[in-house]
Scaffold this active site. Structure first.
Site, PDB file in Angstrom:
ATOM      1  N   LYS A 273     -12.432  -4.521   2.063  1.00 58.83           N
ATOM      2  CA  LYS A 273     -11.830  -3.715   3.119  1.00 58.83           C
ATOM      3  C   LYS A 273     -12.704  -2.485   3.331  1.00 58.83           C
ATOM      4  O   LYS A 273     -12.924  -1.697   2.408  1.00 58.83           O
ATOM      5  CB  LYS A 273     -10.407  -3.305   2.723  1.00 58.83           C
ATOM      6  CG  LYS A 273      -9.741  -2.431   3.769  1.00 58.83           C
ATOM      7  CD  LYS A 273      -8.292  -2.159   3.454  1.00 58.83           C
ATOM      8  CE  LYS A 273      -7.691  -1.215   4.471  1.00 58.83           C
ATOM      9  NZ  LYS A 273      -6.288  -0.931   4.228  1.00 58.83           N
TER      10      LYS A 273
ATOM     11  N   TYR B 134      -3.145  -9.526  16.054  1.00 63.36           N
ATOM     12  CA  TYR B 134      -2.093  -9.098  16.974  1.00 63.36           C
ATOM     13  C   TYR B 134      -2.068  -9.955  18.239  1.00 63.36           C
ATOM     14  O   TYR B 134      -1.132  -9.874  19.022  1.00 63.36           O
ATOM     15  CB  TYR B 134      -2.288  -7.616  17.340  1.00 63.36           C
ATOM     16  CG  TYR B 134      -2.336  -6.730  16.110  1.00 63.36           C
ATOM     17  CD1 TYR B 134      -1.164  -6.308  15.494  1.00 63.36           C
ATOM     18  CD2 TYR B 134      -3.554  -6.355  15.542  1.00 63.36           C
ATOM     19  CE1 TYR B 134      -1.201  -5.524  14.347  1.00 63.36           C
ATOM     20  CE2 TYR B 134      -3.604  -5.572  14.395  1.00 63.36           C
ATOM     21  CZ  TYR B 134      -2.430  -5.157  13.796  1.00 63.36           C
ATOM     22  OH  TYR B 134      -2.474  -4.402  12.662  1.00 63.36           O
TER      23      TYR B 134
ATOM     24  N   SER C  59      -6.471  -3.607  14.467  1.00 67.85           N
ATOM     25  CA  SER C  59      -5.902  -2.954  15.645  1.00 67.85           C
ATOM     26  C   SER C  59      -6.952  -2.504  16.660  1.00 67.85           C
ATOM     27  O   SER C  59      -6.776  -2.668  17.864  1.00 67.85           O
ATOM     28  CB  SER C  59      -5.050  -1.768  15.199  1.00 67.85           C
ATOM     29  OG  SER C  59      -5.816  -0.869  14.417  1.00 67.85           O
TER      30      SER C  59
ATOM     31  N   CYS D 107       0.871  -1.175   0.000  1.00 64.16           N
ATOM     32  CA  CYS D 107       0.000   0.000   0.000  1.00 64.16           C
ATOM     33  C   CYS D 107       0.902   1.217   0.000  1.00 64.16           C
ATOM     34  O   CYS D 107       2.097   1.108   0.250  1.00 64.16           O
ATOM     35  CB  CYS D 107      -0.901   0.013   1.227  1.00 64.16           C
ATOM     36  SG  CYS D 107      -2.241   1.215   1.077  1.00 64.16           S
TER      37      CYS D 107
ATOM     38  N   GLU E  42     -16.685  -7.052  -4.959  1.00 64.64           N
ATOM     39  CA  GLU E  42     -15.243  -6.800  -4.814  1.00 64.64           C
ATOM     40  C   GLU E  42     -14.467  -8.123  -4.857  1.00 64.64           C
ATOM     41  O   GLU E  42     -13.448  -8.243  -5.528  1.00 64.64           O
ATOM     42  CB  GLU E  42     -14.947  -6.106  -3.476  1.00 64.64           C
ATOM     43  CG  GLU E  42     -15.233  -4.611  -3.437  1.00 64.64           C
ATOM     44  CD  GLU E  42     -14.186  -3.783  -4.190  1.00 64.64           C
ATOM     45  OE1 GLU E  42     -13.278  -4.370  -4.813  1.00 64.64           O
ATOM     46  OE2 GLU E  42     -14.294  -2.545  -4.167  1.00 64.64           O
TER      47      GLU E  42
ATOM     48  N   LYS F 285     -11.960  -7.389   5.983  1.00 62.43           N
ATOM     49  CA  LYS F 285     -11.311  -6.564   7.003  1.00 62.43           C
ATOM     50  C   LYS F 285     -12.141  -5.332   7.310  1.00 62.43           C
ATOM     51  O   LYS F 285     -12.551  -4.668   6.363  1.00 62.43           O
ATOM     52  CB  LYS F 285      -9.942  -6.137   6.464  1.00 62.43           C
ATOM     53  CG  LYS F 285      -9.161  -5.266   7.404  1.00 62.43           C
ATOM     54  CD  LYS F 285      -7.933  -4.758   6.730  1.00 62.43           C
ATOM     55  CE  LYS F 285      -7.289  -3.713   7.618  1.00 62.43           C
ATOM     56  NZ  LYS F 285      -6.199  -3.054   6.998  1.00 62.43           N
TER      57      LYS F 285
ATOM     58  N   ARG G  21     -10.766   7.911   3.826  1.00 62.93           N
ATOM     59  CA  ARG G  21     -10.523   6.901   2.796  1.00 62.93           C
ATOM     60  C   ARG G  21     -11.821   6.403   2.151  1.00 62.93           C
ATOM     61  O   ARG G  21     -11.863   5.331   1.568  1.00 62.93           O
ATOM     62  CB  ARG G  21      -9.773   5.712   3.400  1.00 62.93           C
ATOM     63  CG  ARG G  21      -8.456   6.046   4.082  1.00 62.93           C
ATOM     64  CD  ARG G  21      -7.476   4.893   3.962  1.00 62.93           C
ATOM     65  NE  ARG G  21      -6.420   4.884   4.951  1.00 62.93           N
ATOM     66  CZ  ARG G  21      -5.383   5.716   4.977  1.00 62.93           C
ATOM     67  NH1 ARG G  21      -5.282   6.662   4.057  1.00 62.93           N
ATOM     68  NH2 ARG G  21      -4.446   5.600   5.907  1.00 62.93           N
TER      69      ARG G  21
ATOM     70  N   CYS H 251      -3.614   6.349   0.241  1.00 62.95           N
ATOM     71  CA  CYS H 251      -3.099   5.076  -0.268  1.00 62.95           C
ATOM     72  C   CYS H 251      -2.632   5.135  -1.718  1.00 62.95           C
ATOM     73  O   CYS H 251      -2.347   4.089  -2.324  1.00 62.95           O
ATOM     74  CB  CYS H 251      -4.148   3.985  -0.076  1.00 62.95           C
ATOM     75  SG  CYS H 251      -4.565   3.742   1.662  1.00 62.95           S
TER      76      CYS H 251
ATOM     77  N   ARG I  28      -3.107   3.327  12.676  1.00 64.88           N
ATOM     78  CA  ARG I  28      -2.591   4.543  12.022  1.00 64.88           C
ATOM     79  C   ARG I  28      -1.555   5.236  12.890  1.00 64.88           C
ATOM     80  O   ARG I  28      -0.663   5.890  12.380  1.00 64.88           O
ATOM     81  CB  ARG I  28      -3.750   5.445  11.609  1.00 64.88           C
ATOM     82  CG  ARG I  28      -4.523   4.779  10.489  1.00 64.88           C
ATOM     83  CD  ARG I  28      -5.675   5.588   9.957  1.00 64.88           C
ATOM     84  NE  ARG I  28      -6.431   4.774   9.002  1.00 64.88           N
ATOM     85  CZ  ARG I  28      -7.618   5.091   8.522  1.00 64.88           C
ATOM     86  NH1 ARG I  28      -8.187   6.219   8.892  1.00 64.88           N
ATOM     87  NH2 ARG I  28      -8.227   4.299   7.657  1.00 64.88           N
TER      88      ARG I  28
END
Ligand code: PBG
Length: 322
Positions: free
Chosen positions: A195, A313, A274, A120, A233, A248, A217, A130, A205
């Site tokens: 996404k 994570y 995140s 990206c 998509e 996502k 975005r 992006c 971020r």
């Protein structure tokens, strides 16, 4: 057959029968751990909103990679924080790009650790969007050029898989043909296909220093209200050559994971992002939830919904128990 002949509690009486009939099992093979690499030596910048995660310089990333590999992590997803940024994200397309350096160092030390590179421009552009900006918005087709260049350069540095997260139309096809032209026809593409323009990316971020400097975005990432569009998509990405498709964020989009998995016969990845991670960590820090059980329940739920692969994570903390 109904009650009293059928009693579903019978098989819940013993842990043995509960284990026998368990339908969904989370395993080490399913998990990918994201990591952040930054310039310098011996640098560890802790990410405050993502406890246990840091930006690491290449030397420490290699150490971390070894530690994770020894624990049972098989695969990592790398994000780069570059020394300098530019208008188009060209810094990400060069031999000495930060992720390229990290990939070479990691592959040299232990080639068995599977490296996935996020592709990206947002971490590499001065404006944090992006792609290339024309008239105040990201220009789709110009951006395809940098994405393709970045992908080829990452392939040359030794990564094992390319994961475009930009949401430009036609990027999978542009990346596939650039990889093939350069001999990387065996390089798999895991496309961030559905996404969403999500508030759950907040902590990331900060971690990747990639927040947009103006606007948002929404002209390229999807509206959280849409489900049918996600299937379109995904269909396009598959047609363009995606080997794995991703949904996502994960937890608020389990219906999408389910629909994608039931519609297409293709491996599906879910990105437990995140903000999802941060919410669990914050509640656990307050003592309000049992973190271990919550994480297991969340990730098992993603698999049950249809995810074959989970990017999380939490991976580094739960892998030993799987
Ligand atoms: C880059 C990218 C983002 C994430 C992964 N790749 C952020 C964004 O789109 O703003 C988010 C990951 C996370 O929140 O954990 N485009």
């Amino acid at each position: 057959m109904s009650y009293p002949v059928t009693r579903l509690r019978r098989l819940r009486q013993s842990p043995v029968t509960r284990n026998m009939i368990r339908e969904t099992l989370l395993t080490r093979n399913d998990l990918i751990m994201p990591l952040f690499v930054c310039p310098g030596t011996n640098v560890e910048n802790k990410i405050s909103s993502m406890p246990g995660n840091s930006q690491l310089s290449v030397d420490l990333l290699v150490k971390k990679g070894k530690e994770l590999f020894d624990k049972g992590v098989q695969s990592i997803l790398i994000f780069g924080i570059p020394e300098t940024k530019d208008e188009h994200g060209i810094v990400a397309c060069t031999h000495n790009g930060i992720v390229q350096q990290a990939a070479r160092a990691l592959k040299k030390e232990f080639p068995e650790l599977y490296l996935i590179a996020d592709v990206c421009n947002c971490e590499y552009t001065t404006h944090g969007h992006c792609g290339t900006i024309v008239d105040g918005d990201v220009h789709n087709d110009l951006t395809l050029e940098t994405l393709a260049k970045q992908s080829v350069s990452l392939a040359e540095s030794g990564v094992d898989m390319i994961a475009p997260s930009d949401m430009m139309d036609g990027r999978v096809s542009a990346i596939r043909s650039a990889l093939d032209k350069n001999g990387f026809y065996n390089m798999p593409i895991m496309a961030y296909s559905a996404k969403y323009a999500s508030a759950f990316y907040g902590p990331f971020r900060e971690a990747a220093e990639s927040a947009p400097k103006f606007g948002d975005r929404k002209t390229y990432q999807m509206d959280p209200a849409n489900g049918d569009e996600a299937l379109r998509e995904v269909a396009l990405d598959i047609e363009e050559g995606a080997d794995i498709v991703m949904v996502k964020p994960a937890l608020n989009y389990m219906d999408i994971i389910y629909r994608v998995k039931s519609t297409f016969n293709i491996p599906v990845a879910a990105y437990n992002v995140s903000g999802e991670f941060a919410m669990v960590k914050a509640a656990a820090a307050k003592g309000w939830i049992d973190e271990k059980r919550i994480v297991n329940e969340l990730l098992t739920g993603l698999k049950r919904a249809g995810a074959d692969i989970i990017i999380s994570y939490h991976t580094q903390e739960i892998i030993q128990d799987l």
